[in-house]
Write a protein that holds these residues in place. Structure first.
Motif, PDB file in Angstrom:
ATOM      1  N   VAL A   1      62.898  53.860  74.347  1.00 23.66           N
ATOM      2  CA  VAL A   1      61.456  53.730  74.559  1.00 23.66           C
ATOM      3  C   VAL A   1      60.780  52.920  73.440  1.00 23.66           C
ATOM      4  O   VAL A   1      59.627  52.511  73.582  1.00 23.66           O
ATOM      5  CB  VAL A   1      60.768  55.107  74.729  1.00 23.66           C
ATOM      6  CG1 VAL A   1      61.297  55.804  75.990  1.00 23.66           C
ATOM      7  CG2 VAL A   1      60.905  55.997  73.522  1.00 23.66           C
TER       8      VAL A   1
ATOM      9  N   LEU B   1      55.911  55.097  78.669  1.00 29.03           N
ATOM     10  CA  LEU B   1      55.266  56.012  77.723  1.00 29.03           C
ATOM     11  C   LEU B   1      53.814  56.248  78.127  1.00 29.03           C
ATOM     12  O   LEU B   1      53.331  57.389  78.163  1.00 29.03           O
ATOM     13  CB  LEU B   1      55.344  55.458  76.301  1.00 29.03           C
ATOM     14  CG  LEU B   1      56.736  55.439  75.644  1.00 29.03           C
ATOM     15  CD1 LEU B   1      56.640  54.866  74.226  1.00 29.03           C
ATOM     16  CD2 LEU B   1      57.349  56.822  75.622  1.00 29.03           C
TER      17      LEU B   1
ATOM     18  N   ARG C   1      52.546  59.964  79.458  1.00 30.56           N
ATOM     19  CA  ARG C   1      51.659  60.601  78.478  1.00 30.56           C
ATOM     20  C   ARG C   1      50.227  60.736  78.966  1.00 30.56           C
ATOM     21  O   ARG C   1      49.464  61.540  78.442  1.00 30.56           O
ATOM     22  CB  ARG C   1      51.671  59.807  77.162  1.00 30.56           C
ATOM     23  CG  ARG C   1      52.986  59.904  76.399  1.00 30.56           C
ATOM     24  CD  ARG C   1      52.993  59.003  75.193  1.00 30.56           C
ATOM     25  NE  ARG C   1      54.249  59.124  74.426  1.00 30.56           N
ATOM     26  CZ  ARG C   1      54.540  58.403  73.353  1.00 30.56           C
ATOM     27  NH1 ARG C   1      53.657  57.510  72.888  1.00 30.56           N
ATOM     28  NH2 ARG C   1      55.706  58.563  72.720  1.00 30.56           N
TER      29      ARG C   1
ATOM     30  N   CYS D   1      54.951  65.883  77.119  1.00 32.02           N
ATOM     31  CA  CYS D   1      55.825  64.870  76.495  1.00 32.02           C
ATOM     32  C   CYS D   1      56.157  65.199  75.043  1.00 32.02           C
ATOM     33  O   CYS D   1      55.338  65.741  74.315  1.00 32.02           O
ATOM     34  CB  CYS D   1      55.148  63.500  76.567  1.00 32.02           C
ATOM     35  SG  CYS D   1      54.897  62.960  78.258  1.00 32.02           S
ATOM     36  N   THR D   2      57.395  64.852  74.667  1.00 31.19           N
ATOM     37  CA  THR D   2      57.854  64.987  73.281  1.00 31.19           C
ATOM     38  C   THR D   2      58.574  63.713  72.886  1.00 31.19           C
ATOM     39  O   THR D   2      59.401  63.212  73.655  1.00 31.19           O
ATOM     40  CB  THR D   2      58.826  66.179  73.131  1.00 31.19           C
ATOM     41  OG1 THR D   2      58.256  67.334  73.744  1.00 31.19           O
ATOM     42  CG2 THR D   2      59.133  66.457  71.668  1.00 31.19           C
ATOM     43  N   TYR D   3      58.250  63.216  71.708  1.00 33.58           N
ATOM     44  CA  TYR D   3      58.800  61.957  71.197  1.00 33.58           C
ATOM     45  C   TYR D   3      59.852  62.261  70.132  1.00 33.58           C
ATOM     46  O   TYR D   3      59.583  63.047  69.218  1.00 33.58           O
ATOM     47  CB  TYR D   3      57.646  61.150  70.600  1.00 33.58           C
ATOM     48  CG  TYR D   3      57.970  59.784  70.066  1.00 33.58           C
ATOM     49  CD1 TYR D   3      57.979  59.537  68.693  1.00 33.58           C
ATOM     50  CD2 TYR D   3      58.233  58.719  70.923  1.00 33.58           C
ATOM     51  CE1 TYR D   3      58.235  58.276  68.198  1.00 33.58           C
ATOM     52  CE2 TYR D   3      58.494  57.448  70.438  1.00 33.58           C
ATOM     53  CZ  TYR D   3      58.492  57.229  69.072  1.00 33.58           C
ATOM     54  OH  TYR D   3      58.748  55.966  68.590  1.00 33.58           O
ATOM     55  N   TYR D   4      61.061  61.680  70.269  1.00 38.33           N
ATOM     56  CA  TYR D   4      62.148  61.919  69.315  1.00 38.33           C
ATOM     57  C   TYR D   4      62.532  60.611  68.641  1.00 38.33           C
ATOM     58  O   TYR D   4      63.335  59.845  69.179  1.00 38.33           O
ATOM     59  CB  TYR D   4      63.374  62.497  70.028  1.00 38.33           C
ATOM     60  CG  TYR D   4      63.143  63.835  70.703  1.00 38.33           C
ATOM     61  CD1 TYR D   4      62.751  63.912  72.037  1.00 38.33           C
ATOM     62  CD2 TYR D   4      63.296  65.030  69.991  1.00 38.33           C
ATOM     63  CE1 TYR D   4      62.530  65.127  72.656  1.00 38.33           C
ATOM     64  CE2 TYR D   4      63.087  66.258  70.612  1.00 38.33           C
ATOM     65  CZ  TYR D   4      62.696  66.300  71.944  1.00 38.33           C
ATOM     66  OH  TYR D   4      62.491  67.517  72.558  1.00 38.33           O
ATOM     67  N   PRO D   5      61.951  60.307  67.471  1.00 39.07           N
ATOM     68  CA  PRO D   5      62.306  59.058  66.777  1.00 39.07           C
ATOM     69  C   PRO D   5      63.769  59.069  66.339  1.00 39.07           C
ATOM     70  O   PRO D   5      64.296  60.111  65.943  1.00 39.07           O
ATOM     71  CB  PRO D   5      61.366  59.030  65.579  1.00 39.07           C
ATOM     72  CG  PRO D   5      60.811  60.395  65.437  1.00 39.07           C
ATOM     73  CD  PRO D   5      60.951  61.093  66.739  1.00 39.07           C
TER      74      PRO D   5
ATOM     75  N   ALA E   1      63.822  55.332  69.945  1.00 40.27           N
ATOM     76  CA  ALA E   1      63.405  56.717  70.185  1.00 40.27           C
ATOM     77  C   ALA E   1      63.742  57.137  71.602  1.00 40.27           C
ATOM     78  O   ALA E   1      63.949  56.286  72.486  1.00 40.27           O
ATOM     79  CB  ALA E   1      61.894  56.862  69.950  1.00 40.27           C
TER      80      ALA E   1
ATOM     81  N   GLU F   1      62.128  59.710  74.684  1.00 39.26           N
ATOM     82  CA  GLU F   1      60.924  60.444  75.109  1.00 39.26           C
ATOM     83  C   GLU F   1      61.332  61.485  76.121  1.00 39.26           C
ATOM     84  O   GLU F   1      62.027  61.161  77.102  1.00 39.26           O
ATOM     85  CB  GLU F   1      59.892  59.495  75.729  1.00 39.26           C
ATOM     86  CG  GLU F   1      58.588  60.173  76.197  1.00 39.26           C
ATOM     87  CD  GLU F   1      57.543  60.324  75.098  1.00 39.26           C
ATOM     88  OE1 GLU F   1      57.863  60.035  73.923  1.00 39.26           O
ATOM     89  OE2 GLU F   1      56.408  60.726  75.412  1.00 39.26           O
TER      90      GLU F   1
END
Ligand SMILES: Nc1ncnc2c1ncn2CCCCCNC(=O)c1cc(-c2ccc(F)cc2)cc(O)c1O
Ligand SMILES: [Mg+2]
Length: 215
Positions: free
Chosen positions: A171, A180, A184, A191-195, A206, A208
């Motif tokens: 993403v 995104l 969102r 939603c959760t964002y994982y860098p 990342a 998502e």
């Protein structure tokens, strides 16, 4: 020497990994692609995040968009409980052929079915042709230009229900800005964002996670 990179990866796995051991297959793909030839598997760093989300979801029916060589299908299938299954969609027949052998070598073939074709054609046929009622977990890892359209398609086909989890790769790089924006802001997803980082690279990327709240 195998002609295509994907065939060289499969050959390396067959010669070095432990047959029937999905963890060994995953580890050897990572070893080859970090040391010899880069390839677009979700990889070991983002793979640990994928593992965590699969474990917390404990899905019965998994859909994967973009099989490639079968790395993430093997990674996911190794965590699935008995009786659960993973359907994975791959448009490129040569990659589907490599993935079939990779999945077989890893010993997870009883849990995994490779559906050859494009997502826009396969997704609408999942209920009628593949007997799918709903999917609990979707790993989105095909062309980022298709992420939003296929998410809307999953909604329209009523394949995702309240609590279904979408997890999208790339993403940030190559990037999926409209996906995104959609998940969102449409109001139907938590939603959760994982860098993380691009596979076998220090470029930023990342995942998502988007949990469907219902129509
Ligand atoms: N409508 C459909 N249905 C099914 N398959 C379908 C399809 N449409 C296409 N395909 C077939 C999937 C094509 C591969 C998708 N993945 C990718 O394209 C991908 C690329 C990179 C990347 C990294 C560094 C760079 F410099 C450039 C690219 C990294 C990744 O982790 C990736 O997953
Ligand atoms: Mg990817």
């Amino acid at each position: 020497m195998a002609q295509r990179k994907e065939e060289r990866i499969l050959e390396y796995v067959k010669q070095h990994a432990a047959e029937g051991d999905p963890q060994s297959v995953v580890d050897h793909i990572d070893k080859y692609c970090s040391q010899k030839e880069w390839a677009m598997h979700v990889g070991d760093e983002k793979g640990l995040i994928l593992d965590q989300v699969v474990k917390e979801t404990n899905p019965t029916i998994v859909l994967e968009l973009g099989t490639y060589c079968g790395y993430s299908a093997t990674r996911i299938a190794r965590l699935l409980k008995p009786g659960s299954r993973l359907l994975t969609v791959e448009m490129n027949p040569e990659n589907a052929a490599v993935a079939k052998q990779m999945i077989q070598f890893a010993g997870v073939q009883d849990k995994v079915e490779i559906l050859e074709g494009s997502t826009e054609v396969i997704i609408p046929s999942l209920k009628t042709k593949y007997g799918v009622d709903r999917v609990d977990f979707v790993f989105i890892d095909h062309f980022s230009e298709r992420y939003t359209a296929d998410t809307k398609l999953l909604e329209e086909c009523q394949l995702i229900k309240k609590g279904s989890v979408l997890l999208a790769d790339n993403v940030v790089f190559p990037g999926a800005p409209d996906f995104l924006e959609y998940v969102r802001t449409c109001g139907r997803y938590d939603c959760t964002y994982y860098p993380s980082h691009l596979e076998y690279s220090d470029k930023l990327d990342a995942l998502e996670k988007a949990v469907f709240k219902g129509p």
